[in-house]
Design an enzyme around this catalytic site. Structure first.
Site, PDB file in Angstrom:
ATOM      1  N   LYS A 146      41.526  46.654  46.828  1.00 24.61           N
ATOM      2  CA  LYS A 146      41.830  46.354  45.427  1.00 24.61           C
ATOM      3  C   LYS A 146      41.559  47.576  44.546  1.00 24.61           C
ATOM      4  CE  LYS A 146      40.550  41.408  45.447  1.00 24.61           C
ATOM      5  NZ  LYS A 146      41.797  40.819  44.920  1.00 24.61           N
ATOM      6  N   ARG A 188      43.434  32.401  52.096  1.00 30.78           N
ATOM      7  CA  ARG A 188      44.194  31.429  52.887  1.00 30.78           C
ATOM      8  C   ARG A 188      43.816  31.498  54.367  1.00 30.78           C
ATOM      9  NH1 ARG A 188      49.670  33.835  50.705  1.00 30.78           N
ATOM     10  NH2 ARG A 188      48.161  34.341  49.067  1.00 30.78           N
ATOM     11  N   GLU A 241      43.015  37.001  51.993  1.00 28.88           N
ATOM     12  CA  GLU A 241      41.974  36.506  52.905  1.00 28.88           C
ATOM     13  C   GLU A 241      41.612  35.048  52.639  1.00 28.88           C
ATOM     14  OE1 GLU A 241      39.868  36.451  49.399  1.00 28.88           O
ATOM     15  OE2 GLU A 241      41.221  38.021  50.079  1.00 28.88           O
ATOM     16  N   ASP A 301      34.897  35.002  43.330  1.00 31.81           N
ATOM     17  CA  ASP A 301      35.935  34.492  44.234  1.00 31.81           C
ATOM     18  C   ASP A 301      35.419  33.361  45.119  1.00 31.81           C
ATOM     19  OD1 ASP A 301      38.599  34.589  44.934  1.00 31.81           O
ATOM     20  OD2 ASP A 301      38.331  36.051  46.526  1.00 31.81           O
ATOM     21  N   ASP A 316      35.082  40.119  47.243  1.00 31.90           N
ATOM     22  CA  ASP A 316      36.380  40.444  47.838  1.00 31.90           C
ATOM     23  C   ASP A 316      36.798  41.858  47.447  1.00 31.90           C
ATOM     24  OD1 ASP A 316      38.877  40.445  48.972  1.00 31.90           O
ATOM     25  OD2 ASP A 316      39.782  39.120  47.470  1.00 31.90           O
ATOM     26  N   LYS A 370      36.796  27.463  49.045  1.00 33.05           N
ATOM     27  CA  LYS A 370      36.840  28.885  49.399  1.00 33.05           C
ATOM     28  C   LYS A 370      35.604  29.573  48.833  1.00 33.05           C
ATOM     29  CE  LYS A 370      39.255  33.140  48.048  1.00 33.05           C
ATOM     30  NZ  LYS A 370      40.307  33.702  47.181  1.00 33.05           N
ATOM     31  N   ASP A 429      44.273  41.353  51.651  1.00 29.86           N
ATOM     32  CA  ASP A 429      43.750  40.763  50.425  1.00 29.86           C
ATOM     33  C   ASP A 429      44.200  39.314  50.260  1.00 29.86           C
ATOM     34  OD1 ASP A 429      42.212  40.753  48.155  1.00 29.86           O
ATOM     35  OD2 ASP A 429      43.775  41.542  46.844  1.00 29.86           O
TER      36      ASP A 429
END
Length: 500
Positions: free
Chosen positions: A271, A345, A343, A282, A264, A259, A341
């Site tokens: 967030k 997956r 995102e 991330d 993010d 990933k 959020d």
């Protein structure tokens, strides 16, 4: 973009006699119980005995003194229990490096008074800690003085330590740390792509970049939903291939998936400031997958391996994806978006589906995926999941031996009822956050071919305040040591064949 500092040169020495004068600091790991006779082999043995006699020796403690030579070499003594775990040895080694750091040593001696397998474990822990300490993370200060001038390691010979493997693991871990620590305005999709291309050329790997146009042709609607809010159209999936000499088979033994969310914001489900502050990290899953593949190439591992890196940002904006949208992934599964959020997956769904088309024997993915995993384990361990229950002991053993500890979580199909959708094949996530690390795994399993063995690593240990084990910085590079032990030490591919 890529680290410029050179790693310390490593030389070996069979005797300690001249080592004391040749190094600025000599780090010695001693087994318990330690007797005064044990120190006879060390330079200025009387001074070491005095140091040992200061108090009761306890496992994990460190003490230091200056030797009587002209350079007053710093002597650092650390005590290790006879049954110490690799994690405990790495943690002790980091304490010893911290003790030596005040001297800003240019040359370090590393030695152990243990025998047999304990000697190898102790010395490899010291090497790992020294190479982590010597590696500078990105700094953009105007005053660019070299704060860590470590140039040379003098390592005790005759312990059986595998220096080639140890240095390859350290380089991989340090690369993952470097990339993860880069600011988001430095590491964007375009610069990351250039860095990957440069690394691929240096290691003889092939690289194919799937841009948004190619992903649209592949039907990767889940990835494209996340990237839709980006101001720039640089997002994509990097597909790298390593093939050992005299083996050019198209089908890989291994697919590493990472990933790579470069920043993010949370998207429409924005967030908070505190949650968003460190979201440039991330992308650490992609850094771990990339660094692991490069290490396999350096070690000339006898397996065909690919890496698939899902690289994008998750932004808020007029074109960003929204809750209740329905998107179709590359394998045709339709997804009801619940929370923007979640995102990670989404981008992994398409990346797993595309990697699965190559029919690898094993898929191994890394992602800073859920806060639920952090709440379950803290940042001291990471979570692992697999669609092959027989791999549970192998995964746990890889974590124990590498010192990057993992906990095997359930991956049972009855959890799927929490992701049932009235309008699509599956919900992206549940409304409530409980068990989200398990539900995220169940979601991802929909994009992995049933005939393919798969391991998912939720990197709750990617960052930890104060560091972890042998790494003293908040960015740990966790995952590379675990992956290489799993593949090279535990022979997970062989375990799959044996346990069919």
């Amino acid at each position: 973009m890529l680290p410029a500092a050179r790693a310390p040169r490593i030389v070996t020495s069979r005797t300690f006699g001249g080592a004391g004068a040749a190094v600025d600091a000599l780090l010695v790991m001693a087994p318990l119980p330690a007797t005064p006779r044990l120190f006879a082999r060390l330079p200025d043995a009387a001074r070491w005995r005095e140091l040992h006699a200061r108090g009761v020796a306890r496992a994990g403690t460190v003490r230091s003194t200056a030797l009587g030579n002209r350079g007053q070499t710093l002597a650092v003594l650390g005590y290790v229990a006879p049954d110490a775990s690799p994690f405990e040895r790495l943690t002790l080694a980091a304490r010893m490096l911290k003790e030596a750091a005040a001297r800003n040593p240019a040359t370090l001696g590393l030695a152990t008074l243990s025998g047999g397998a304990g000697a190898r474990g102790a010395l490899e822990a010291l090497i790992a800690a020294a190479l982590a300490y010597a590696f500078p993370l990105p700094s953009f200060r105007s005053d660019r003085r070299d704060e860590r001038p470590l140039r040379r390691l003098v390592v005790q010979d005759g312990t059986g330590a595998d220096l080639e493997y140890a240095t390859a693991v350290a380089r991989g871990t340090n690369l993952a740390r470097w990339l993860t620590a880069l600011p988001p305005n430095i590491l964007d999709a375009s610069s990351y792509r250039r860095a990957i291309a440069r690394l691929a050329r240096a290691h003889g790997l092939t690289l194919r970049w799937l841009d948004e146009r190619a992903l649209r042709r592949a039907g990767a609607g889940a990835f494209l939903a996340v990237s839709s809010g980006n101001a720039e159209r640089g997002a994509g999936i990097a597909h790298l291939r390593y093939r050992p000499r005299r083996r050019r088979a198209a089908r890989p033994d291994l697919a590493l998936i990472g990933k790579g969310i470069l920043f993010d914001t949370g998207g429409v489900n924005l967030k908070t400031h505190r949650s968003m502050l460190d979201m440039h990290t991330d992308m650490s899953g992609s850094a771990v997958a990339l660094a692991t593949l490069l290490a396999l190439a350096e070690l000339r591992a006898p397996l065909a391996a690919d890496a698939w890196l899902a690289i994008t940002e998750n932004h808020i904006g007029p074109t960003a994806y929204r809750p209740q949208e329905i998107v179709t992934a590359a394998n045709g599964v339709t997804i009801q978006v619940i929370h923007t959020d979640a995102e990670g997956r989404m981008v992994l769904a398409d990346t797993l589906a595309l990697a699965g088309r190559t029919r690898p024997r094993l898929m191994l993915d890394f992602a800073t995926l859920t806060g639920a995993c952090v709440y379950s384990l803290t940042e001291r361990m990471s979570g692992v999941f697999s669609n092959r229950p027989q791999l549970a002991d192998t995964l746990t053993a890889a974590g124990r031996v590498s010192g990057e500890r993992v906990w095997n979580f359930p991956n049972e199909p009855d959890y799927d009822t929490d992701l049932e959708s009235k309008v699509a094949d599956i919900q992206q996530c549940a409304l409530e956050g409980k068990g989200d690390h398990i539900l995220a795994t169940r979601f991802l399993s929909r994009f992995v071919p049933e005939e393919t063995a798969w391991v998912h690593v939720d990197l709750s240990s990617a960052t930890r305040s104060g560091g972890l084990a042998h790494v003293g910085t908040d960015v740990t590079g966790f995952g590379v040591r675990f992956a290489l032990e799993l593949l090279c030490g535990q022979d997970v591919l062989g375990a799959l064949e044996r346990r069919r």
